[in-house]
Scaffold this active site. Structure first.
Site, PDB file in Angstrom:
ATOM      1  N   CYS A  68      43.573  86.278  34.376  1.00  0.00           N
ATOM      2  CA  CYS A  68      44.442  85.157  34.015  1.00  0.00           C
ATOM      3  C   CYS A  68      45.847  85.629  33.664  1.00  0.00           C
ATOM      4  O   CYS A  68      46.820  84.895  33.879  1.00  0.00           O
ATOM      5  CB  CYS A  68      43.838  84.365  32.860  1.00  0.00           C
ATOM      6  SG  CYS A  68      43.623  85.311  31.329  1.00  0.00           S
ATOM      7  N   HIS A  71      43.184  83.306  26.572  1.00  0.00           N
ATOM      8  CA  HIS A  71      43.361  82.847  27.953  1.00  0.00           C
ATOM      9  C   HIS A  71      44.809  82.414  28.149  1.00  0.00           C
ATOM     10  O   HIS A  71      45.425  81.784  27.279  1.00  0.00           O
ATOM     11  CB  HIS A  71      42.421  81.669  28.243  1.00  0.00           C
ATOM     12  CG  HIS A  71      42.532  81.158  29.654  1.00  0.00           C
ATOM     13  ND1 HIS A  71      42.117  81.896  30.743  1.00  0.00           N
ATOM     14  CD2 HIS A  71      43.016  79.985  30.149  1.00  0.00           C
ATOM     15  CE1 HIS A  71      42.335  81.202  31.846  1.00  0.00           C
ATOM     16  NE2 HIS A  71      42.891  80.042  31.510  1.00  0.00           N
TER      17      HIS A  71
END
Length: 618
Positions: free
Chosen positions: A58, A430
């Protein structure tokens, strides 16, 4: 009769199903496919490509998606690679003999930088992410990661990494490749100039094969990096868009001496988030650019003045004339250095030990001297504690959509185009990216009518492809016995226009410039007694001329003024519509994409981690 209502209902149901099938076939409705009901038809046609996340990628995906939304970066990649293609691989294949100051260089690294492999890999991935699919499409960043691993000669860890560190590595590599290619072009231009070949720096545009220059570009004959090169023109190098320059200026608070500031290049500004509940981006900038006071600093001028004081005391205690003369020479040298450049002490004078020099307090401040086209801001949220592990600063940071930067005389305005957010702790979490829905043209040709260069289409202004309509003149055998025909002040023969056919004969073959300007008195079938053929005005001009002759001057002027004002108002409304900023954004989390508005982006104050601003053009 009892079956008639049933038949009508059956026919109606069949027609409805057929209509639904036709609509779905020719214009698919994504509501049937499970898409959100908030997405519009125009948004579905302008989708964006997602990136797969096989293992903690990510941090890579968020950076690549943010870079894909920067139009200046994409334009730079297109221009740089096009320039390299025009120059030829020979210019970038050979490395210089020596490095800066005669130091040896890494041949493999220099060849890799001059080849621009990461630049090509970045363009490929950005072009893929800027596609506009009509269905959900996902691509992988694996090819770009393979290019990075080949360029650096190492493997990139797949564990959780920092997005800021990844962008720092990629941006610095792109900047190094740009400067390496620029130096290679300048060395080649200087070599070709010495060989007697006239080449413009904006694009070599010549093949080195067959010119006898292959031997001249051998590693033994290549000039060094430190050799001066011809200065580039303004159109030659536009620079890496993420690169800017800052200067750190210091001033001694005792003698007020200001040393020369050395410019430092940057591809990203790191601003520290203060440890409080909420703050603003302006406060972070103020903390970065504020004046900082530092103690225990060794000032160069104060050290020379201290040495001058010591030498003066020695001169007072010296007894022999030789010792006095030697000391006086030292004093004169030190005084000369203080007046000219305190940073360059006299080499033939032994100064007192620097430990004996006085310690002063200095004022230090930073300013931007070269503004980048794309400003990348990293908000540092790390809180380091010696007693425990590092933690994340969860303060809210409000940031504007329009960012003014600089002083009153060198003010720059930036517009927010991208954002990277982080959710989680300091060691895990994230990353998501936000991209403004801008549709940049894949190629730009702003220099169509400029001089010849690597981006221009032609060397001369494009001529008109359709010639002006002209009436073929007929020989006049009664010119002497005929009175002159009335003409309008605009130069149009009204009688000939009124008596001629409504569809005059127009020459279909374009005439050259020499045939359209015959000599006086020539008669070649098109010219009679030196009179050129009459041009046919367009219908709007004919109507304008007739109205001017038949209408009073005041009425005609008022009509022309009203028409011009209407045109101006329409043009202003069109320009205002074009300047309207897009309010739609894409929120991208790897392969999951949805729409959002600017207010939602500006509301990510607690999660904002990186900001991407692009300079607005005047």
């Amino acid at each position: 009769m009892p079956d008639k209502p049933l038949t009508v209902i059956t026919y109606a149901a069949s027609a409805s199903l057929a209509a639904i099938a036709l609509v779905y076939f020719f214009n698919p409705n994504y509501l049937m496919d499970g898409e959100s009901s908030t997405s519009s038809a125009s948004t579905r046609k302008k989708g964006v490509v997602g990136l797969s996340n096989p293992a903690n990628d990510c941090f890579i995906n968020s950076i690549l998606q943010s870079l894909a939304g920067l139009g200046e970066l994409r334009l730079y990649l297109i221009r740089e690679l096009h320039r390299r293609k025009l120059d030829g691989h020979e210019v970038y294949a050979l490395v210089p003999a020596d490095g800066v100051d005669g130091k040896s260089i890494d041949l493999h690294k220099m060849r890799s930088l001059q080849s621009g492999e990461v630049t090509q890999g970045m363009k490929d991935v950005i072009d893929g992410l800027n596609e506009r699919p009509i269905y959900k499409k996902i691509m992988s960043a694996g090819n770009f990661i393979a290019v990075l691993e080949h360029a650096f000669g190492t493997n990139i860890s797949k564990s959780q990494q920092d997005a800021q560190e990844f962008l720092q590595i990629v941006a610095e590599r792109l900047s190094d490749e740009y400067h390496a290619g620029k130096d290679a072009r300048h060395r080649a231009v200087g070599l070709l100039t010495r060989q007697g070949t006239n080449v413009k720096p904006a694009g070599l545009g010549v093949s080195l094969e067959g010119n006898g220059l292959e031997e001249s570009l051998s590693p033994t004959n290549m000039p060094s990096i430190s050799e001066p090169h011809p200065s580039p023109t303004s159109d030659e190098e536009t620079g890496f868009p993420l690169e800017g320059q800052t200067e750190s200026q210091i001033e001694c608070q005792f003698c007020h001496f200001i040393p020369k500031a050395n410019p430092v290049s940057f591809v990203m500004l790191t601003l520290t988030v203060p440890q409080k509940n909420s703050t603003t981006l302006n406060e972070c900038f103020d903390a970065y650019f504020k004046t900082e006071y530092i103690d225990d600093y060794k000032c160069d001028k104060c050290r020379l003045q201290h040495a001058l004081t010591m030498f003066t005391k020695e001169l007072a205690t010296a007894r022999s004339e030789e010792a006095k003369a030697a000391i006086q020479t030292k004093i004169d040298r030190v005084k000369d250095a203080i007046e000219k450049d305190p940073e360059q002490p006299p080499k033939d004078v032994v100064l007192p030990d620097s430990k004996l020099a006085p310690e002063r307090r200095i004022a230090r401040h930073v300013r931007i001297t070269a503004f980048p086209k794309v400003l990348v801001i990293h908000l540092s949220r790390s809180i380091f504690d010696s007693r425990s592990s590092s933690t994340k600063n969860a303060a809210k940071v409000s940031f504007p959509e329009q960012l003014p930067l600089g002083g009153l005389l060198d003010r720059r305005k930036y517009k927010l185009l991208g954002l990277v957010s982080h959710k989680g702790t300091h060691n895990s979490g994230h990353y998501e990216s936000f991209r403004r829905q801008h549709l940049y043209a894949p190629y730009s040709t702003p220099h169509v009518r400029q001089d010849s260069g690597p981006y221009s289409i032609s060397a001369t202004p494009g001529p008109s492809t359709v010639p002006s309509p002209r009436i073929a003149a007929t020989p006049n055998n009664h010119a002497e016995g005929k009175a002159s025909l009335p003409t309008d002040p605009e130069g149009v023969d009204l009688v000939s226009l009124s008596t001629s056919s409504p569809t005059p004969s127009i020459s279909s073959t374009p005439q050259s410039s020499s045939s359209t300007r015959p000599s006086s008195g020539s008669d070649d079938g098109n010219i009679l007694h030196g009179r050129p053929p009459t041009s046919v005005p367009p219908p709007a001009q004919l109507q304008d001329i007739m109205e001017r002759r038949l209408m009073p001057q005041g009425d005609f002027s008022s009509r022309r003024t009203s028409a011009a004002s209407n045109i101006v108002s329409v043009s202003d409304s069109i320009l205002k519509r074009k300047k309207k900023t897009s309010d739609r954004w894409w929120r991208i989390s790897d392969d999951k994409i949805k729409e959002c508005k600017t207010s939602e982006v500006l509301g990510m104050q607690k999660e904002v981690y990186m900001l991407f601003y692009e300079m607005e053009k005047d």
